[in-house]
Design a protein around this motif. Structure first.
Motif, short mmCIF file in Angstrom:
data_model
loop_
_atom_site.label_atom_id
_atom_site.label_comp_id
_atom_site.label_asym_id
_atom_site.label_seq_id
_atom_site.Cartn_x
_atom_site.Cartn_y
_atom_site.Cartn_z
N ALA A 166 -71.61 24.33 95.06
CA ALA A 166 -70.96 25.27 94.28
C ALA A 166 -69.01 25.09 94.52
O ALA A 166 -68.82 25.39 93.00
CB ALA A 166 -70.75 26.77 95.30
N GLU A 167 -68.84 24.57 94.89
CA GLU A 167 -67.46 23.91 94.94
C GLU A 167 -67.59 22.91 93.69
O GLU A 167 -66.76 22.71 92.87
CB GLU A 167 -67.37 22.96 96.31
CG GLU A 167 -66.76 23.67 97.57
CD GLU A 167 -68.04 24.17 97.77
OE1 GLU A 167 -68.51 25.00 98.63
OE2 GLU A 167 -68.97 23.95 97.42
N VAL A 168 -68.60 22.61 93.17
CA VAL A 168 -68.23 20.77 91.69
C VAL A 168 -68.07 21.86 90.81
O VAL A 168 -67.24 22.04 90.13
CB VAL A 168 -69.37 20.20 91.65
CG1 VAL A 168 -69.64 19.94 90.66
CG2 VAL A 168 -69.31 19.32 93.43
N GLU A 169 -68.99 23.34 90.81
CA GLU A 169 -69.02 24.25 89.26
C GLU A 169 -67.58 25.17 89.42
O GLU A 169 -67.65 25.59 88.72
CB GLU A 169 -70.25 25.46 90.15
CG GLU A 169 -71.69 25.23 90.03
CD GLU A 169 -72.16 25.16 88.44
OE1 GLU A 169 -71.59 24.85 87.31
OE2 GLU A 169 -73.39 24.84 87.95
N ALA A 170 -66.74 25.31 90.57
CA ALA A 170 -66.41 26.50 90.69
C ALA A 170 -65.29 24.76 89.94
O ALA A 170 -63.86 25.58 89.38
CB ALA A 170 -66.00 26.40 92.41
#
Length: 346
Positions: free
Chosen positions: A69-73
């Motif tokens: 989720a953090e990488v996508e964000a």
């Protein structure tokens, strides 16, 4: 920006061992890991900078505590709010992939599934022979010679700047490119019109080298561990840069023999050549976006227009697949794929 070490504290009531160095910080670990695997200094700087931006974007949280989720964000932020190019977004993803898989040793299947930005298919900007002639007429000095060399040989900017004396063969009129893109060597043509200017450039470079030797310096950066295998090779004339910088600077990477930071003479900065191309294009009033890489595109296109075999051009450019070279056929013969417009037939 530095991050606190992730090592576990000593058990309660048990003192830490004195004299032991603390484990390196995360970004330092990443830098050491890249250097151990002989990544270029430019790749090292880019990857460490993307890791730093990723951590700062998530308010200094440690990557071990983050996931898909953090990488996508972060990648979405780059595309949506920063409007970066697809190649820039993909470079950021590659850096994070290296951080998680290589540095942290986390085999995370979700990382391969993170969306990959699709690079648009663009036709290269190509100058006409008249535009190239006008551009070269407005260049001067060492950057001007580098610009002529790039158009005359099809070299990339960093390939031209990283040329060493031993790689220029005047008798056979050829230039050997060492560790080009994809870590491949290749041979390209040395234009006859550049033999005299390059010989004059080497005379100036030798004078600088002898001046450095007299000052107890003159040690050039050698690839990999050659400085250990051949202790005095970095002072030899054959290994010196063809286009040395007019000023000396401290090498950011420690010497492989002593671990010290040495004062060296690096090659000419790429920014000076990029600036020279922009200024020459402005003075020549060329109404196209001109960068150093445009000269490589023009070299390939003009060779094909002159009737040279596409396989020959592929070898000179160092393309792994001929389909990459095929893109230059779009300007052959007449414009618009050689089609005669019906308007012109009226």
């Amino acid at each position: 920006m530095t991050l606190p070490p992730r090592s576990a504290p000593a058990p309660s009531g048990q003192p830490e061992v004195e004299g032991t160095a603390p484990p390196p910080k995360l970004l330092d670990r990443m830098r050491i890991h890249l250097r151990t695997r002989h990544y270029s200094i430019r790749t090292e700087e880019a990857y460490v900078d993307w890791a730093r931006r990723f951590i700062l974007f998530h308010r200094k949280r440690h990557p071990q505590d983050m996931g898909a989720a953090e990488v996508e964000a972060f990648l979405s932020y780059l595309a949506v709010e920063r409007h970066v190019a697809a190649s820039t977004q993909n470079q950021a993803k590659a850096a994070l992939l290296y951080l998680y898989k290589q540095v942290l040793g986390m085999d995370l299947p979700w990382l391969d599934e993170v969306i990959q930005a699709k690079r648009p298919k663009r036709l290269p900007v190509v100058l006409t022979p008249a535009e190239v002639r006008s551009l070269l007429m407005h260049t001067e000095g060492t950057p001007g010679l580098v610009i002529q060399l790039m158009y005359g040989t099809g070299l990339r900017l960093m390939e031209a700047l990283r040329l060493r004396v031993k790689d220029v063969e005047f008798a056979r009129r050829e230039i050997t490119v060492r560790e080009g893109k994809g870590n491949k060597d290749r041979v390209t043509v040395l234009p006859e019109n550049l033999i005299a200017p390059l010989q004059a450039q080497l005379q100036k470079a030798r004078a600088l080298h002898e001046k450095d030797l007299a000052a107890g310096l003159g040690r050039v950066l050698l690839p990999h561990a050659l400085a250990v295998k051949y202790p005095n090779a970095d002072q030899a004339w054959a290994w010196q840069w063809v286009f040395p910088s007019p000023v000396r600077s401290t090498d950011p990477r420690p010497d492989v023999r002593t671990g010290e930071l040495l004062e060296r003479r690096h090659h000419v900065y790429p920014e000076s050549v990029q600036r020279g191309v922009r200024e020459a294009a402005r003075r020549a009033e060329i109404a196209k976006p001109v960068s150093p890489h445009v000269l490589r595109h023009s070299f390939a296109t003009h060779l094909l227009q002159a009737g040279y075999d596409i396989r020959t051009v592929q070898e000179l450019l160092g393309h792994a697949d001929v389909s990459t070279t095929m893109i230059y056929t779009h300007v052959l013969n007449k414009g618009g794929r050689g089609i005669l417009s019906p308007l012109d037939a009226l």
